[in-house]
Design a protein around this motif. Structure first.
Motif, mmCIF file in Angstrom:
data_model
loop_
_atom_site.group_PDB
_atom_site.id
_atom_site.type_symbol
_atom_site.label_atom_id
_atom_site.label_comp_id
_atom_site.label_asym_id
_atom_site.label_seq_id
_atom_site.Cartn_x
_atom_site.Cartn_y
_atom_site.Cartn_z
ATOM 1 N N ARG A 141 -5.017 -5.317 1.756
ATOM 2 C CA ARG A 141 -6.414 -5.709 1.607
ATOM 3 C C ARG A 141 -7.368 -4.826 2.397
ATOM 4 O O ARG A 141 -8.581 -5.063 2.395
ATOM 5 N N VAL A 142 -6.821 -3.845 3.092
ATOM 6 C CA VAL A 142 -7.643 -2.960 3.920
ATOM 7 C C VAL A 142 -8.084 -1.770 3.075
ATOM 8 O O VAL A 142 -7.255 -1.048 2.519
ATOM 9 N N THR A 143 -9.383 -1.559 2.989
ATOM 10 C CA THR A 143 -9.928 -0.462 2.213
ATOM 11 C C THR A 143 -10.183 0.746 3.108
ATOM 12 O O THR A 143 -10.164 0.655 4.340
ATOM 13 N N TRP B 26 -5.285 4.807 0.529
ATOM 14 C CA TRP B 26 -6.078 3.576 0.589
ATOM 15 C C TRP B 26 -6.466 3.161 -0.823
ATOM 16 O O TRP B 26 -6.654 4.013 -1.679
ATOM 17 N N ALA C 245 -13.312 0.152 5.373
ATOM 18 C CA ALA C 245 -13.069 -0.698 6.543
ATOM 19 C C ALA C 245 -12.255 0.039 7.593
ATOM 20 O O ALA C 245 -12.545 -0.029 8.801
ATOM 21 N N ALA C 246 -11.205 0.766 7.172
ATOM 22 C CA ALA C 246 -10.381 1.491 8.127
ATOM 23 C C ALA C 246 -11.176 2.606 8.805
ATOM 24 O O ALA C 246 -11.055 2.817 10.024
#
Length: 419
Positions: free
Chosen positions: A71-73, A67, A76-77
């Motif tokens: 755009r996914v951190t 990660w 957030a995941a």
């Protein structure tokens, strides 16, 4: 050629660590392995089985993937997978036997996510997201225990307790490593700051000293009535001073290029005279080098008489680093005489034995009160000037004083204890 900023180093995909490159195929493999048993479920149970398999696969993917991904951190995941797990605990209505198969894999994956969250997320997110993931890992056994026929209350309580202990252990280990990482980052930052200060000290102690001498020599060369022999000697002194300044600059640039190398540390360490080969060894300048320094200072002409008097055995009493500080004090005092007392005609440098094996190094001139205070730097202002040297002297257990002397002049004194 484009260069990357040292404050935000880029990690090209081609040079990522091997473990990072393996994360994506491992995540895909884990998702496939956890989804495959759905085909073995009894007819009519494929829906609940698929839901449980997807939940375990999602947790495994979040635990394994590098990660950020697009755009996914990570935060957030992790929050998404923890929320989905808690939601499935509340809404699951399938057979109680099915969670028993996928539950251990999901629980282990949530522990992996928790470890990464607590160790890697920024401070403002590590606590909330870590708490959410930890809660999901703690209560996931209830998905099976609460639906077991005639299980009673003991089963869910034992399941939660058995899950809580590993969760606390994983969070504690991640927090401990996070603290170690923070200490390491602070140590690196301190080392970088010290390196910058070392370069600033080297510029001030050596380069500024030589440049000041060059300016004074150039001013003296503009006086009328210069003989050819005097002009030739002046040019030679200018050349030597310029080479010494370049030599110091080369060493400082080398220290910046190779932080592990032995560059100037602002305590008198510098290379051998100009013209040394690349990679030549460096040494600390000490009391034994003061006669050469004073001779160069007195060689500027203009009627200036500079003398040096070293007590026998004084150099042997002080460690090399302490001698380097004494040398830097003398160098700074001579530079200040050139800048602030150009009318001085006599300069005396002395090193005498005092107290219990200590050494007192003094620099005295007859230039009268300085037009500007010679202590022009505040302590902590970068380590330059006599005030910065006073702090370095105190670090060795000594003291530094500076002030006017009668009938007219200025005196700098540095007392240093013996080894």
């Amino acid at each position: 050629m484009r260069t990357e900023s040292p404050s935000r180093p880029a990690t090209p995909r081609a040079v990522r660590p091997r473990s990072a490159r393996l994360r994506r195929p491992l995540a895909v493999l884990a998702a496939l392995v956890l989804s495959a048993p759905v085909a073995l479920a009894h007819p009519g149970e494929h829906g609940p089985a698929l839901l449980l398999a997807l939940m375990a696969a999602l947790a495994a993917v979040v635990a394994l993937l590098p990660w950020p991904t697009g755009r996914v951190t990570l935060g957030a995941a992790a929050a998404a997978v923890a929320g989905a797990s808690l939601l499935l605990d509340l809404l699951y209505r399938g057979p109680y036997r099915l969670p028993a198969f996928w539950l251990p894999f999901e629980w282990l994956a949530l522990l992996g996510v928790l470890f990464r969250v607590v160790r890697r997320l920024p401070d403002r997110w590590a606590g909330p997201v870590g708490g959410l993931v930890g809660s999901a890992a703690v209560v996931v056994p209830l998905r099976f225990a609460l639906r077991t026929p005639q299980g009673g209350a003991a089963g869910p309580v034992i399941g939660v307790l058995l899950s809580l202990l590993p969760v606390l252990g994983v969070a504690g280990a991640a927090l401990y490593l996070r603290v170690l990482d923070a200490r390491r980052e602070r140590a690196v930052e301190r080392a970088r700051r010290e390196q910058r200060l070392d370069v600033a000290r080297g510029l001030h102690d050596f380069v500024a000293h030589e440049v000041t001498g060059i300016v004074l020599e150039a001013q003296a060369g503009q006086l009328p009535g210069q003989e050819p022999e005097e002009t030739a000697a002046l040019l030679r002194r200018l050349e030597q001073a310029g080479l010494r300044a370049l030599d110091s600059m080369d060493e400082m640039v080398g220290a910046l290029r190779d932080p592990q190398g032995g560059g100037p540390d602002g305590r008198g360490e510098r290379a051998e005279p100009a013209g040394h080969a690349a990679g030549a060894t460096t040494r600390r300048l000490g009391l034994a080098d003061l006669p050469e320094l004073v001779d160069r200072f007195g060689g500027t002409g203009g009627g200036l008489r500079a003398t040096v008097d070293l007590a026998p055995g004084a150099a042997e009493l002080l460690p090399a680093e302490t001698q380097a500080t004494a040398y830097a004090v003398v160098l700074e005092a001579l530079t200040n005489i050139r800048r602030h007392a150009p009318q001085a005609t006599e300069v005396a440098v002395r090193a005498v034995l005092v107290g219990d094996g200590g050494v007192l190094v003094t620099v005295t001139d007859n230039g009268g009160p300085a037009r500007k205070p010679r202590l022009v730097r505040r302590p902590g202002s970068g380590g330059t000037g006599l005030a910065g040297l006073a702090a370095r002297t105190a670090a060795h257990g000594g003291s530094l004083t500076a002030g006017p002397v009668e009938p007219a002049g200025w005196r700098v004194g540095c007392t240093l204890p013996g080894a």
